[in-house]
Write an enzyme that holds these catalytic residues in place. Structure first.
Site, PDB file in Angstrom:
ATOM      1  CG  HIS A  15      32.661  65.137  14.499  1.00  0.00           C
ATOM      2  ND1 HIS A  15      31.720  65.464  15.444  1.00  0.00           N
ATOM      3  CD2 HIS A  15      32.232  63.971  13.944  1.00  0.00           C
ATOM      4  CE1 HIS A  15      30.759  64.548  15.461  1.00  0.00           C
ATOM      5  NE2 HIS A  15      31.063  63.632  14.536  1.00  0.00           N
ATOM      6  CG  HIS A  17      32.252  59.278  11.803  1.00  0.00           C
ATOM      7  ND1 HIS A  17      32.247  58.543  12.962  1.00  0.00           N
ATOM      8  CD2 HIS A  17      31.604  60.448  12.094  1.00  0.00           C
ATOM      9  CE1 HIS A  17      31.612  59.220  13.912  1.00  0.00           C
ATOM     10  NE2 HIS A  17      31.215  60.386  13.409  1.00  0.00           N
ATOM     11  CG  HIS A 195      29.475  61.182  18.267  1.00  0.00           C
ATOM     12  ND1 HIS A 195      30.794  60.904  18.124  1.00  0.00           N
ATOM     13  CD2 HIS A 195      28.989  61.431  17.015  1.00  0.00           C
ATOM     14  CE1 HIS A 195      31.111  60.957  16.824  1.00  0.00           C
ATOM     15  NE2 HIS A 195      30.039  61.280  16.133  1.00  0.00           N
ATOM     16  CD  GLU A 198      24.546  63.027  15.981  1.00  0.00           C
ATOM     17  OE1 GLU A 198      24.993  62.036  16.606  1.00  0.00           O
ATOM     18  OE2 GLU A 198      24.574  63.100  14.731  1.00  0.00           O
ATOM     19  CG  ASP A 276      29.085  63.577  11.617  1.00  0.00           C
ATOM     20  OD1 ASP A 276      29.847  62.734  12.091  1.00  0.00           O
ATOM     21  OD2 ASP A 276      27.885  63.696  11.972  1.00  0.00           O
ATOM     22  CG  ASP A 277      29.191  60.362   8.857  1.00  0.00           C
ATOM     23  OD1 ASP A 277      30.077  59.501   9.001  1.00  0.00           O
ATOM     24  OD2 ASP A 277      28.458  60.764   9.787  1.00  0.00           O
TER      25      ASP A 277
HETATM   26  N1  ADE Z   1      28.649  57.541  13.147  1.00  0.00           N
HETATM   27  C1  ADE Z   1      28.876  58.176  11.994  1.00  0.00           C
HETATM   28  N2  ADE Z   1      28.286  59.370  12.000  1.00  0.00           N
HETATM   29  C2  ADE Z   1      27.684  59.510  13.206  1.00  0.00           C
HETATM   30  C3  ADE Z   1      26.924  60.533  13.824  1.00  0.00           C
HETATM   31  N3  ADE Z   1      26.628  61.681  13.222  1.00  0.00           N
HETATM   32  N4  ADE Z   1      26.439  60.300  15.062  1.00  0.00           N
HETATM   33  C4  ADE Z   1      26.698  59.149  15.680  1.00  0.00           C
HETATM   34  N5  ADE Z   1      27.416  58.175  15.152  1.00  0.00           N
HETATM   35  C5  ADE Z   1      27.905  58.343  13.919  1.00  0.00           C
HETATM   36 ZN    ZN Z   2      30.055  61.905  14.122  1.00  0.00          ZN
END
Ligand code: ADE
Ligand code: ZN
Length: 358
Positions: A15, A17, A195, A198, A276-277
Site C-alpha cells: 500500500h 502511492h 481503499h 479508512e 501509504d504516502d
Molecule cells: N490517495 C493517497 N493516499 C490516500 C489515502 N490514504 N486514502 C485515499 N486516497 C489516497
Molecule cells: Zn492509500
C-alpha cells in the site's frame, strides 16, 4: 537516511502511492526544472502545511503538490527515489499504486506517466534488489465514466499492470459506483484492490468485497465496527493493508498508541503494515514497523507474522513467495526489535506518537 531497526526484516510493501513519495526537496527541484510556480516560498513553509485534519485536507495538498510532475523523467526519478528508500528499509517487493487521472486531467498524457514509472519498475530487481508490480488506481471522487475511460486507455499497457485499485475521497463515494469498471478490469485479467473502511464505514468494506471482488482491502481499519465483517475477513483470510502513520496523520486515530492494529491482529485478521504516502506522513514502511512495535509493544514474533503476511497477501507467484518467506524465516532468528528500536526518523516519527492538536 538512518536505517530503521526492522530494516533487517524482509518485507513487501502493498500500500504505497508513488505520488505520496514526493518529498519536499523533490517538489522544489521539479518546480524549478519544469518552471511550475509554487505556493510555498521555502521548504519549511511547505513542510509547515503538512498538518492534516482529515483525508480531504491531505488530498488537497497531495494533488496540488504533484503538479510539478510533468515529464517521463520526473516519474522515473520519483520511482527510483522510492526504491532507494524502500530498499534501505528492508523492502524486497513492492506493489505500487499510481493515480493516472490526477495527471491526465491536468494535461499530462497517460503514456508519459506509465512510461516513466515503467522505465524504473521494469528492472527494479536488478537496480535496487526490489521486485515490483504496478496497480492503477481510480479516483473515486471522479465519475465512473472517467474511471472507465482511464481503464480503456490503460488496457493496451495491461502487461505492465497487475491490478486496479480505488482511492481518493472515500466518504460519499462507495465502491458500488465502480462495479462496472472493476468487472471490466477483472475480465481483462487484472486483480482488484480498493481503499475501504479508512474514513468510510464498514459497509464500504462489504461493498468492496462483494461488488468489486477485491483480493485485498486497503486500510479497512473501520471493519472492527462490524463483528460479522470481522468474522468474514478472518474466515476468508482477506488481507488488510494497514497504514499506521497515515491513520494518525489523517486523524483516523488520535495517536499511534490508540491504533487498532493490535486488536485487528488479535481478532485473527490478516494484517500487513505499509506506509501509504510516506513523504507526507513522517516515515517509510520500516519506520511504520518500528513505530507500531514500540507504541503497541508488539513482540518480534508479531513483526515476523506481519512480514510473512505481506508476502502471503502479495500478487507474486508461488516460487517467489517461497523464496521470500524463507528470507523472513532466516531473518526471524536475528533480533531487530528491543532496546535499539528507536524511531528511524526521530523528529518526524516522534510526532506520530503524540496526540494531534484538538
Ligand atoms: N490517495 C493517497 N493516499 C490516500 C489515502 N490514504 N486514502 C485515499 N486516497 C489516497
Ligand atoms: Zn492509500
Amino acid at each position: 537516511m538512518t536505517s530503521s531497526p526492522s530494516s533487517r526484516l524482509p518485507k513487501a510493501e502493498l500500500h504505497l502511492h508513488i505520488e505520496g513519495t514526493l518529498e519536499p526537496e523533490m517538489i522544489f527541484a521539479l518546480a524549478e526544472r519544469n518552471k511550475v510556480p509554487l505556493k510555498y516560498a521555502s521548504l519549511d513553509a511547505l513542510r509547515a502545511a503538512y498538518q492534516f485534519k482529515d483525508l480531504q485536507s491531505f488530498l488537497d495538498l497531495y494533488y496540488a503538490s504533484m503538479v510539478v510532475l510533468r515529464t517521463e523523467q520526473d516519474f522515473a526519478e520519483l520511482t527510483a527515489a522510492y526504491f532507494t528508500r524502500a530498499h534501505q528499509q528492508g523492502v524486497v517487493h513492492a506493489e505500487i499504486f499510481f493515480d493516472p487521472q490526477a495527471h491526465t486531467q491536468r494535461g499530462v498524457a497517460f503514456q508519459t506517466v506509465i512510461d516513466g514509472l515503467w522505465s524504473v519498475i521494469r528492472d527494479s530487481e536488478t537496480r535496487y534488489g526490489v521486485t515490483s508490480k504496478l496497480i492503477m488506481c481510480f479516483l473515486r471522487d471522479q465519475s465512473a465514466e472517467s474511471a472507465m475511460a482511464t481503464l480503456e486507455s490503460a488496457l493496451p499497457y495491461g502487461e505492465r499492470l497487475v491490478g486496479v485499485g480505488l482511492d481518493s475521497a472515500e466518504r460519499g463515494n462507495p465502491p458500488s459506483k465502480f462495479q462496472a469498471v472493476f468487472d471490466r478490469a477483472r475480465a481483462n485479467g487484472l486483480k482488484a484492490v480498493a481503499h475501504a473502511g479508512e474514513e468510510g464505514p464498514a459497509a464500504y468494506v462489504w461493498e468492496a468485497l462483494r461488488l468489486l471482488k477485491v483480493s485485498r482491502v486497503d486500510h479497512g481499519v473501520r471493519s472492527l465496527e462490524d463483528p460479522t465483517l470481522v468474522a468474514h475477513l478472518r474466515d476468508e483470510k482477506t488481507p488488510l493493508t494497514v497504514c499506521p502513520f497515515s491513520n494518525v496523520r489523517l486523524r483516523v486515530v488520535d495517536k499511534l498508541q490508540d491504533h487498532p492494529l493490535g486488536k485487528m491482529i488479535d481478532a485473527g485478521l490478516m494484517c500487513t503494515v505499509n506506509s501509504d504516502d510516506p513523504a507526507y506522513f513522517g516515515g517509510y514502511v520500516g519506520d511504520n514497523f518500528d513505530g507500531v512495535s514500540k507504541a503497541l509493544k508488539l513482540p518480534q514474533a508479531t513483526l515476523v507474522t506481519l512480514a510473512r503476511n505481506s508476502f502471503e497477501a502479495s500478487f507474486i507467484d508461488v516460487t517467489e513467495r517461497q523464496r521470500y518467506l524463507k528470507l523472513v524465516d532466516e531473518a526471524s532468528h536475528t533480533a531487530f526489535v528491543g532496546a535499539s528500536a528507536e524511531p528511524a526518523l526521530p523528529n518526524e516519527t516522534a510526532s506520530q506518537l503524540t496526540p494531534n492538536p484538538a
